[in-house]
Design a protein around this motif. Structure first.
Motif, PDB file in Angstrom:
ATOM      1  N   SER A 172       0.844  -1.189   0.000  1.00  0.00           N
ATOM      2  CA  SER A 172       0.000   0.000   0.000  1.00  0.00           C
ATOM      3  C   SER A 172       0.878   1.237   0.000  1.00  0.00           C
ATOM      4  O   SER A 172       1.849   1.321   0.757  1.00  0.00           O
ATOM      5  N   TYR A 173       0.549   2.223  -0.878  1.00  0.00           N
ATOM      6  CA  TYR A 173       1.345   3.452  -0.959  1.00  0.00           C
ATOM      7  C   TYR A 173       0.544   4.545  -1.653  1.00  0.00           C
ATOM      8  O   TYR A 173      -0.480   4.279  -2.300  1.00  0.00           O
ATOM      9  N   GLU A 174       1.018   5.793  -1.524  1.00  0.00           N
ATOM     10  CA  GLU A 174       0.383   6.936  -2.182  1.00  0.00           C
ATOM     11  C   GLU A 174       1.075   7.228  -3.504  1.00  0.00           C
ATOM     12  O   GLU A 174       2.305   7.184  -3.600  1.00  0.00           O
ATOM     13  N   GLN A 175       0.265   7.553  -4.516  1.00  0.00           N
ATOM     14  CA  GLN A 175       0.809   7.929  -5.818  1.00  0.00           C
ATOM     15  C   GLN A 175      -0.114   8.961  -6.449  1.00  0.00           C
ATOM     16  O   GLN A 175      -1.283   8.671  -6.724  1.00  0.00           O
ATOM     17  N   ASP A 176       0.404  10.164  -6.649  1.00  0.00           N
ATOM     18  CA  ASP A 176      -0.362  11.251  -7.272  1.00  0.00           C
ATOM     19  C   ASP A 176      -1.689  11.496  -6.559  1.00  0.00           C
ATOM     20  O   ASP A 176      -2.734  11.693  -7.189  1.00  0.00           O
ATOM     21  N   GLY A 177      -1.646  11.471  -5.230  1.00  0.00           N
ATOM     22  CA  GLY A 177      -2.836  11.769  -4.442  1.00  0.00           C
ATOM     23  C   GLY A 177      -3.813  10.620  -4.302  1.00  0.00           C
ATOM     24  O   GLY A 177      -4.875  10.778  -3.684  1.00  0.00           O
ATOM     25  N   LEU A 178      -3.478   9.467  -4.864  1.00  0.00           N
ATOM     26  CA  LEU A 178      -4.332   8.286  -4.754  1.00  0.00           C
ATOM     27  C   LEU A 178      -3.622   7.206  -3.956  1.00  0.00           C
ATOM     28  O   LEU A 178      -2.401   7.080  -4.002  1.00  0.00           O
ATOM     29  N   ARG A 179      -4.400   6.415  -3.223  1.00  0.00           N
ATOM     30  CA  ARG A 179      -3.831   5.262  -2.535  1.00  0.00           C
ATOM     31  C   ARG A 179      -3.847   4.091  -3.501  1.00  0.00           C
ATOM     32  O   ARG A 179      -4.891   3.737  -4.059  1.00  0.00           O
ATOM     33  N   ILE A 180      -2.688   3.489  -3.711  1.00  0.00           N
ATOM     34  CA  ILE A 180      -2.558   2.324  -4.573  1.00  0.00           C
ATOM     35  C   ILE A 180      -2.222   1.123  -3.695  1.00  0.00           C
ATOM     36  O   ILE A 180      -1.397   1.225  -2.786  1.00  0.00           O
ATOM     37  N   ALA A 181      -2.856   0.001  -3.959  1.00  0.00           N
ATOM     38  CA  ALA A 181      -2.593  -1.188  -3.146  1.00  0.00           C
ATOM     39  C   ALA A 181      -2.987  -2.437  -3.917  1.00  0.00           C
ATOM     40  O   ALA A 181      -3.905  -2.416  -4.731  1.00  0.00           O
ATOM     41  N   TYR A 182      -2.275  -3.504  -3.643  1.00  0.00           N
ATOM     42  CA  TYR A 182      -2.602  -4.780  -4.268  1.00  0.00           C
ATOM     43  C   TYR A 182      -1.832  -5.896  -3.568  1.00  0.00           C
ATOM     44  O   TYR A 182      -0.925  -5.641  -2.773  1.00  0.00           O
ATOM     45  N   ASP A 183      -2.209  -7.113  -3.873  1.00  0.00           N
ATOM     46  CA  ASP A 183      -1.515  -8.281  -3.337  1.00  0.00           C
ATOM     47  C   ASP A 183      -0.258  -8.531  -4.150  1.00  0.00           C
ATOM     48  O   ASP A 183      -0.303  -8.565  -5.387  1.00  0.00           O
TER      49      ASP A 183
END
Length: 356
Positions: A172-183
């Motif tokens: 899980s991390y922030e990128q361009d103001g969005l939270r991105i996450a995946y398995d």
């Protein structure tokens, strides 16, 4: 008017089938900034011949059998929650916030099913219950997972990346103001299986893996699986593990030590691959105790790794599902479209009152 303090119980059962994590949590929110304190915490191990065997077989059940399993597990969960509350004399809870247990996860078919999400839990425990957080997201076109990233954003925003090493590794991390996450890949769901021939529950600190030899051919096969080339949002389930990972190990007969060494190398590569050099990374989950795995991850990238205290390592998911429940009570977003691929951010979950 919304409260700014909450006293809740977070309940989590993961795919590694260790047991139920229960965490009493006190939340405070001040001008949108969330803080927390743990109260009592406990992991209740599953009985090998009863709950563990029953839960391991869920993917083979038909819909009617799953309904029966849901009732059975809801009864069991309600009793365990009631006993925990009684044991520690916990008073004045705002809610019990429960993940349930994943029985079926096929978002590609528009299906996800958690058992242990029935109103019976509220009736047995005598508490308001917030549960069943995934179904609504899948109905909105999302993966229904991962759900932890909203908690990473609100509670652990000081880190560049949050990685939970549980049944699966979740990033899980922030990128361009969005939270991105995946398995990222399987972790304990495979590691624990590989030590079973040795009569062990887990590889303590990764010592057995460290003694083994990596099988280069199997490592290449694992790293070449189609899932790893897909772009997020994406998520993994037990069905994928059985069809893809188990098959690879059956075709490559290895000693437990060599199998563990090979899979740890596979995990280390997949976990390190998306991380930026010198980034701050928070590792939690049972796999954070695997010192050899962390060493192998650092062999691929130079990172500023934080492994927190034991309570946060082991109860972070229960903590965050407690937060998901509180956000639902406040009718605030607890599920991010940028993470799951749903059509919109939303407040997911069901609320059952005890009516006692």
């Amino acid at each position: 008017m919304l409260k700014n303090q909450y006293h809740v119980l977070g309940v989590m059962s993961g795919t590694s089938l260790d047991g139920i994590d229960l965490a009493e949590v006190f939340f405070t929110v001040d001008q949108g900034v969330w803080t927390y304190e743990f109260g009592h915490t406990q992991m209740l191990p599953y009985d090998e011949k009863r709950e563990k065997a029953f839960l391991a077989d869920l993917v083979s059940l038909n819909p009617e059998e799953l309904d029966a399993a849901d009732s059975r597990y809801s009864q069991f969960l309600g009793e365990q929650i009631k006993a925990f509350i009684s044991k520690y004399n916990i008073q004045h809870l705002d809610a019990v916030c429960s993940h349930g247990h994943t029985a079926l996860h096929r978002p590609d078919l528009g299906v996800t099913r958690q058992i242990g999400n029935q109103k019976r839990i509220a009736e047995i425990s005598g508490q308001r219950v917030v549960c069943d957080f995934r179904v609504q997201d899948v109905a909105l076109g999302g993966q229904g997972a991962p759900l932890v990233p909203i908690g990473d954003r609100l509670l652990f925003g000081a880190f560049d990346y949050c990685i939970n090493l549980g049944g699966f590794a979740n990033l899980s991390y922030e990128q361009d103001g969005l939270r991105i996450a995946y398995d990222l890949c399987p972790v304990n769901i495979i590691l624990n299986k590989l030590v079973e021939p040795l009569g062990l529950d887990y590889d303590d600190g990764g010592k057995i893996a460290q003694s083994g030899t990596v099988n280069d051919e199997l490592l290449k096969q694992l790293n070449g699986l189609d899932y790893y080339a897909q772009e997020p949002p994406k998520s993994l389930g037990l069905e994928w593990v059985r069809s893809e990972i188990h098959k690879k190990f059956k075709l490559n007969e290895l000693t437990p030590a060599d199998a563990l060494a090979t899979f740890v190398e596979h995990m280390a590569y997949q976990i390190a691959k998306p991380l930026k050099e010198e980034s701050k990374v928070l590792f939690t989950g049972g796999g954070a105790h695997n010192e050899y795995l962390l060493q192998r991850i650092e062999s691929y990238k130079s990172l500023k790794i934080t492994v927190p205290d034991k309570q946060l390592i082991e109860y972070k998911e229960a903590l965050i599902f407690a937060l998901l429940g509180v956000l639902k009570l406040r009718d605030e977003v607890n599920c991010l479209a940028s993470v799951t691929g749903a059509s919109k951010d939303h407040s997911s979950g069901l609320i059952f009152n005890a009516n006692i």
